[in-house]
Scaffold this motif. Structure first.
Motif, mmCIF file in Angstrom:
data_model
loop_
_atom_site.group_PDB
_atom_site.id
_atom_site.type_symbol
_atom_site.label_atom_id
_atom_site.label_comp_id
_atom_site.label_asym_id
_atom_site.label_seq_id
_atom_site.Cartn_x
_atom_site.Cartn_y
_atom_site.Cartn_z
ATOM 1 N N LEU A 48 44.483 41.564 46.088
ATOM 2 C CA LEU A 48 44.685 40.993 47.416
ATOM 3 C C LEU A 48 44.637 39.476 47.309
ATOM 4 N N TYR A 50 44.626 35.531 49.003
ATOM 5 C CA TYR A 50 44.127 34.784 50.155
ATOM 6 C C TYR A 50 44.845 33.442 50.199
ATOM 7 N N THR A 94 49.044 39.575 50.690
ATOM 8 C CA THR A 94 48.249 38.363 50.898
ATOM 9 C C THR A 94 47.834 38.221 52.356
ATOM 10 N N ILE A 109 39.865 39.925 55.623
ATOM 11 C CA ILE A 109 39.514 40.061 54.204
ATOM 12 C C ILE A 109 38.274 40.937 54.046
ATOM 13 N N VAL A 113 38.193 44.361 51.947
ATOM 14 C CA VAL A 113 37.345 44.555 50.760
ATOM 15 C C VAL A 113 36.484 45.806 50.923
ATOM 16 N N PRO A 123 38.269 45.817 43.678
ATOM 17 C CA PRO A 123 38.982 44.699 44.312
ATOM 18 C C PRO A 123 39.100 43.488 43.376
ATOM 19 N N LEU A 125 40.548 39.656 44.024
ATOM 20 C CA LEU A 125 41.072 38.740 45.026
ATOM 21 C C LEU A 125 41.436 37.409 44.384
ATOM 22 N N HIS A 136 34.643 37.788 51.106
ATOM 23 C CA HIS A 136 34.616 38.809 50.056
ATOM 24 C C HIS A 136 33.241 39.490 50.017
ATOM 25 N N ASP A 289 36.703 37.817 42.156
ATOM 26 C CA ASP A 289 37.709 36.897 42.699
ATOM 27 C C ASP A 289 37.838 35.668 41.807
#
Length: 320
Positions: A48, A50, A94, A109, A113, A123, A125, A136, A289
């Motif tokens: 995903l 951001y 996104t 978001i 998550v 996940p 990110l 997150h 992430d």
């Protein structure tokens, strides 16, 4: 289309052709909504992005991190593929910040998550500013609510990101402070690579108040690996689950020139990858992430390639 959500672009995932799956672009499945599916029993990775610069702007950083997710995808596509057969990699697109409404994108978001974890995804990110960490982790805490689990947050970063809100608004320098206030009894935070020159004494005091653990850059050197390893293992032993956040500005600008706040005195990939090994081998890592890639200031995609290599290496250790 869900508001603030942009469907993934298959055209970003390109690379050398091959008859079997040899590169990441061949393994990616693009999904055009956020209705996460639990039907498959196979191991799943949920990507995903951001697309958000507002947190960086509020914190006085260099704008451009919103371009980061697609830049990482482009490099990831041509990367050689070594994950275990049967692993699914799903790109869910996104989440964007529109009209400076960062809090709205954060809420989506967090919800995403939590849903990814509930539907048995790992996940991954791509940011965007480091304010992503607040959204997150909020999603992870929501997922863990009511479970007998202790979450540890490990952040590779030059900065604590424990600054208070400004005008009651979060920003890229405040995510872990916000989490410490909202989850005070469940806040277990370890930051690696802290630079004194980038953190005033007030932030060291905040770290003490929030019981944050950290290793300063002077001690965060490959020749002090035994001490670093001991501290990381102690932290890993003290928690049940781990969320790893990689702020690319923690690396030396020799390796990561394309970030919002570059530093020539950051750590090098050799040390970071030894730490990734240690975390992955704990079997406690549940979410990841990579943030603060700023393609506007990158050189020959060096920072995007570093972001992709970090991601690929960690996933290979977890799913390989």
């Amino acid at each position: 289309m869900i508001p603030l959500h942009q469907n993934p672009a298959p055209s970003l995932w390109t690379g050398r052709p091959a008859e079997t799956i040899e590169y990441w672009h061949q393994a990616i499945i693009t999904v055009n909504d956020l209705a996460f599916n639990e039907s498959s029993d196979s191991k799943k990775i949920g990507i995903l992005g951001y697309e958000g610069d507002e947190g960086v702007h509020r914190n006085g950083g260099r704008i451009g991190a919103a371009l980061g997710p697609d830049a990482i995808r482009k490099v990831m596509g041509s990367t050689a593929y070594h994950l275990k057969k049967g692993t699914q990699i799903l790109d869910y697109g996104t989440i964007q910040t529109e009209n400076q409404e960062m809090e709205s994108s954060h809420a989506l978001i967090s919800k995403s998550v939590s849903s990814l974890l509930r539907t048995k995804h790992f996940p991954v990110l791509f940011g965007g500013g480091h304010d992503l960490a607040y959204a997150h982790a909020t999603g992870i805490f929501d997922y863990l609510k009511g479970k007998d689990e202790k979450l540890g947050i490990i952040n590779l970063d030059a900065h604590f990101d424990l600054r208070p809100k400004v005008n009651n608004q979060g920003h890229s320098g405040s995510p872990f402070y916000q989490l410490s206030q909202e989850h005070s009894s469940h806040f277990h935070y370890f930051c690696l690579g802290i630079q004194r020159a980038a953190n005033p004494s007030s932030l060291f005091e905040t770290a003490k108040q929030t019981k944050a653990t950290f290793i300063e850059m002077e001690e965060f050197q490959i020749n002090k690996w035994d001490l670093i390893q001991e501290k990381i293992l102690w932290f890993l032993d003290s928690v049940n689950k781990v969320y790893l956040s990689i702020d690319l500005d923690g690396f030396s600008s020799a390796y990561a020139p394309g970030v919002s706040a570059p530093s020539p005195l950051g750590f090098n990939p050799d040390l970071a990858f030894k730490i990734f090994d240690l975390i992955a081998s704990s079997k406690k890592l549940i979410s990841l992430d990579v943030v603060e890639l700023n393609p506007t200031f990158d050189q020959d995609q060096a920072t995007a390639r570093l972001a992709a290599r970090c991601t690929e290496y960690i996933l290979r250790k977890v799913f390989g």
